[in-house]
Design a protein around this motif. Sequence first.
Motif, mmCIF file in Angstrom:
data_model
loop_
_atom_site.group_PDB
_atom_site.id
_atom_site.type_symbol
_atom_site.label_atom_id
_atom_site.label_comp_id
_atom_site.label_asym_id
_atom_site.label_seq_id
_atom_site.Cartn_x
_atom_site.Cartn_y
_atom_site.Cartn_z
ATOM 1 N N PHE A 67 8.703 -31.757 -1.059
ATOM 2 C CA PHE A 67 9.386 -32.081 -2.185
ATOM 3 C C PHE A 67 9.440 -30.643 -3.090
ATOM 4 C CE2 PHE A 67 8.347 -36.907 -3.363
ATOM 5 C CZ PHE A 67 8.755 -37.144 -2.015
ATOM 6 N N ALA A 68 8.618 -29.935 -2.936
ATOM 7 C CA ALA A 68 8.669 -28.590 -3.715
ATOM 8 C C ALA A 68 10.134 -27.930 -3.176
ATOM 9 C CB ALA A 68 7.636 -27.519 -3.564
ATOM 10 N N LYS A 69 10.515 -28.053 -2.169
ATOM 11 C CA LYS A 69 11.688 -27.374 -1.586
ATOM 12 C C LYS A 69 12.886 -28.360 -2.092
ATOM 13 C CE LYS A 69 15.209 -25.995 0.693
ATOM 14 N NZ LYS A 69 15.968 -24.541 0.088
ATOM 15 N N GLN A 70 12.777 -29.831 -1.701
ATOM 16 C CA GLN A 70 14.036 -30.592 -1.944
ATOM 17 C C GLN A 70 14.412 -30.789 -3.532
ATOM 18 O OE1 GLN A 70 12.134 -33.596 0.567
ATOM 19 N NE2 GLN A 70 14.083 -34.013 1.134
ATOM 20 N N HIS A 71 13.215 -30.875 -4.487
ATOM 21 C CA HIS A 71 13.374 -31.130 -5.824
ATOM 22 C C HIS A 71 13.158 -29.971 -6.753
ATOM 23 C CE1 HIS A 71 13.700 -35.291 -4.605
ATOM 24 N NE2 HIS A 71 12.396 -35.189 -3.837
ATOM 25 N N GLU A 77 3.410 -32.471 -14.824
ATOM 26 C CA GLU A 77 3.493 -33.946 -15.015
ATOM 27 C C GLU A 77 4.688 -34.611 -14.010
ATOM 28 O OE1 GLU A 77 3.264 -31.635 -17.325
ATOM 29 O OE2 GLU A 77 1.356 -32.431 -18.460
ATOM 30 N N ALA A 78 5.933 -33.941 -14.198
ATOM 31 C CA ALA A 78 7.187 -34.355 -13.494
ATOM 32 C C ALA A 78 6.683 -34.155 -12.224
ATOM 33 C CB ALA A 78 8.384 -33.521 -13.968
ATOM 34 N N PHE A 79 6.290 -33.141 -11.551
ATOM 35 C CA PHE A 79 6.137 -33.200 -10.114
ATOM 36 C C PHE A 79 4.959 -34.155 -9.625
ATOM 37 C CE2 PHE A 79 4.614 -30.751 -6.233
ATOM 38 C CZ PHE A 79 5.842 -30.827 -5.466
ATOM 39 N N ALA A 80 3.912 -34.302 -10.449
ATOM 40 C CA ALA A 80 3.292 -35.204 -10.203
ATOM 41 C C ALA A 80 3.666 -36.803 -10.099
ATOM 42 C CB ALA A 80 1.823 -35.276 -11.004
ATOM 43 N N LEU A 81 4.350 -37.065 -10.871
ATOM 44 C CA LEU A 81 4.789 -38.335 -11.017
ATOM 45 C C LEU A 81 5.778 -38.558 -10.093
ATOM 46 C CD1 LEU A 81 5.970 -38.535 -14.793
ATOM 47 C CD2 LEU A 81 4.339 -40.219 -13.717
ATOM 48 N N LEU A 82 6.631 -37.498 -9.588
ATOM 49 C CA LEU A 82 7.393 -37.620 -8.552
ATOM 50 C C LEU A 82 6.715 -37.978 -7.127
ATOM 51 C CD1 LEU A 82 10.840 -37.074 -7.771
ATOM 52 C CD2 LEU A 82 9.842 -34.829 -6.948
ATOM 53 N N LEU A 83 5.511 -37.229 -6.806
ATOM 54 C CA LEU A 83 4.860 -37.585 -5.755
ATOM 55 C C LEU A 83 4.056 -38.862 -5.666
ATOM 56 C CD1 LEU A 83 3.217 -33.969 -5.584
ATOM 57 C CD2 LEU A 83 4.344 -35.330 -3.597
ATOM 58 N N ALA A 84 3.482 -39.252 -6.950
ATOM 59 C CA ALA A 84 2.650 -40.557 -7.108
ATOM 60 C C ALA A 84 3.650 -41.674 -6.892
ATOM 61 C CB ALA A 84 1.994 -40.341 -8.478
ATOM 62 N N VAL A 88 3.273 -44.768 -3.537
ATOM 63 C CA VAL A 88 3.432 -46.117 -3.992
ATOM 64 C C VAL A 88 4.427 -46.775 -3.536
ATOM 65 C CG1 VAL A 88 3.273 -47.822 -5.867
ATOM 66 C CG2 VAL A 88 1.656 -45.904 -5.925
ATOM 67 N N ARG A 89 5.766 -46.325 -3.555
ATOM 68 C CA ARG A 89 7.098 -46.850 -3.291
ATOM 69 C C ARG A 89 6.977 -46.990 -1.636
ATOM 70 N NH1 ARG A 89 11.215 -43.748 -2.772
ATOM 71 N NH2 ARG A 89 10.489 -42.556 -4.204
ATOM 72 N N THR A 90 6.531 -46.167 -1.006
ATOM 73 C CA THR A 90 7.007 -45.907 0.269
ATOM 74 C C THR A 90 5.867 -46.633 1.167
ATOM 75 O OG1 THR A 90 6.227 -43.995 0.635
ATOM 76 C CG2 THR A 90 8.564 -44.081 0.186
ATOM 77 N N GLY A 92 3.463 -49.719 1.365
ATOM 78 C CA GLY A 92 3.057 -51.067 1.040
ATOM 79 C C GLY A 92 1.502 -51.210 0.578
ATOM 80 N N GLN A 93 0.746 -50.534 1.587
ATOM 81 C CA GLN A 93 -0.881 -50.897 1.366
ATOM 82 C C GLN A 93 -1.419 -50.248 0.493
ATOM 83 O OE1 GLN A 93 0.980 -48.817 3.421
ATOM 84 N NE2 GLN A 93 -0.269 -46.977 4.052
ATOM 85 N N VAL A 94 -0.701 -48.986 -0.452
ATOM 86 C CA VAL A 94 -1.170 -48.097 -1.312
ATOM 87 C C VAL A 94 -0.951 -48.835 -2.584
ATOM 88 C CG1 VAL A 94 -0.762 -45.866 -2.555
ATOM 89 C CG2 VAL A 94 -0.887 -46.139 0.115
ATOM 90 N N GLU A 95 -1.972 -49.215 -3.379
ATOM 91 C CA GLU A 95 -2.029 -49.848 -4.520
ATOM 92 C C GLU A 95 -1.823 -48.759 -5.884
ATOM 93 O OE1 GLU A 95 -5.095 -52.435 -4.256
ATOM 94 O OE2 GLU A 95 -3.914 -53.568 -2.764
ATOM 95 N N SER A 96 -2.520 -47.639 -5.477
ATOM 96 C CA SER A 96 -2.608 -46.788 -6.586
ATOM 97 C C SER A 96 -2.589 -45.385 -5.985
ATOM 98 C CB SER A 96 -3.862 -46.961 -7.660
ATOM 99 O OG SER A 96 -4.847 -45.731 -7.513
ATOM 100 N N ALA A 97 -1.866 -44.090 -6.513
ATOM 101 C CA ALA A 97 -1.697 -42.945 -5.994
ATOM 102 C C ALA A 97 -2.060 -42.083 -7.349
ATOM 103 C CB ALA A 97 -0.375 -42.628 -5.603
ATOM 104 N N ARG A 98 -3.214 -41.426 -7.299
ATOM 105 C CA ARG A 98 -3.704 -40.437 -8.308
ATOM 106 C C ARG A 98 -3.143 -38.942 -7.749
ATOM 107 N NH1 ARG A 98 -9.178 -40.217 -11.486
ATOM 108 N NH2 ARG A 98 -8.160 -41.874 -12.484
ATOM 109 N N VAL A 99 -2.468 -38.222 -8.502
ATOM 110 C CA VAL A 99 -1.883 -36.995 -8.262
ATOM 111 C C VAL A 99 -2.493 -36.145 -9.451
ATOM 112 C CG1 VAL A 99 0.108 -35.256 -7.778
ATOM 113 C CG2 VAL A 99 0.043 -37.671 -7.030
ATOM 114 N N SER A 100 -3.396 -35.283 -9.184
ATOM 115 C CA SER A 100 -3.716 -34.180 -10.019
ATOM 116 C C SER A 100 -3.428 -32.818 -9.769
ATOM 117 C CB SER A 100 -5.289 -34.148 -10.198
ATOM 118 O OG SER A 100 -5.952 -35.415 -10.247
ATOM 119 N N VAL A 101 -2.852 -32.032 -10.917
ATOM 120 C CA VAL A 101 -2.163 -30.574 -10.699
ATOM 121 C C VAL A 101 -2.839 -29.975 -11.595
ATOM 122 C CG1 VAL A 101 -0.236 -29.558 -11.019
ATOM 123 C CG2 VAL A 101 -0.085 -31.986 -10.114
ATOM 124 N N GLU A 102 -3.238 -28.721 -10.859
ATOM 125 C CA GLU A 102 -3.901 -27.488 -11.828
ATOM 126 C C GLU A 102 -2.484 -26.500 -11.887
ATOM 127 O OE1 GLU A 102 -8.317 -26.975 -11.170
ATOM 128 O OE2 GLU A 102 -7.146 -26.416 -9.596
#
Length: 286
Positions: A67-71, A77-84, A88-90, A92-102
């Motif tokens: 994603f770093a290459k493609q986008h 915040e924007a990169f974390a949203l993209l990943l999370a 969740v979208r791809t 089905g078994q995942v209900e929540s994705a937490r992405v934390s960025v430093e």
Amino acid sequence: MAIVLGHNRYGKAETRLVRVHRDGDTHGLVDLNVSIALAGDLTATHLTGDNSGVLPTDTMKNTVYAFAKQHGVGEPEAFALLLARHFVRTQGQVESARVSVESFAWDRLGPHSFRRRGDHTRTATVTVTRESTQVVSGITGLVLMNTTASEFHGFVRDRYTTLPETTDRILATAVDAKWRHLGDDADWDKSFHGAVDAMTGAFVNTYSLSLQQTLMSMGTMVLTSRPELAEIRLALPNKHHYLVDLSAFALENENEVFIAGDRPYGLIEGTVTRDDVPPATTEWYL
Ligand SMILES: O=c1[nH]c(=O)c2[nH]c(=O)[nH]c2[nH]1
């Protein structure tokens, strides 16, 4: 009594991403530590080892780099949203994705040169005897990076050598330096800042064929610009940045996406001395 699985999640922690955005000779730099945790229907793997709903954490890491290459990478915040949202979208078994960025901040020194923001430490050690006074000043934790203008090739190859030759790599280091004064009554502040500026300028302006060459150039610049100094000892960790192989995802990586390595690291050490000054009275750099 029944033993039951409680809350659980899993993911890849601390993926160290350095993204260079190249605009001709002028580069932008984003330096992140990305941690991902997915939660959802993960009962099967915990109870029976059935991994049919487990997206490997290795894939999560790959997704960060792809994603770093493609986008590209903008605000954390924007990169974390993209990943999370992707997980969740791809999945089905995942209900929540937490992405934390430093996000580590770097200040620009030149078109493709940067200094990591944050405190470095100024040091001073004096040794006084009845016969002599010796003043040693220094700095630790001055983190510098050139995103290009660094090559490394022509080195020894033996049966254990796998390192590819490169004509374009990241050169990054955390400067640890001490320098010995000739006298005991300099303008210490002026001398310190002058030495640091000289070192930094040499790092930025040296087209580097090895970190050893850059070390020599930094030491030389300090001694030629600071007549009050006799010698300088530099210890420069080679903070390796590994090019990520994105070919499995049909993506080219033209020196844009790097893994920031932690350890091991190369450690290049050397003393640069003026040859017409009195020798040190003690083992001054220890
Ligand atoms: O500038 C470098 N000097 C080395 O001695 C070395 N060794 C290595 O693996 N990479 C590098 N880079």
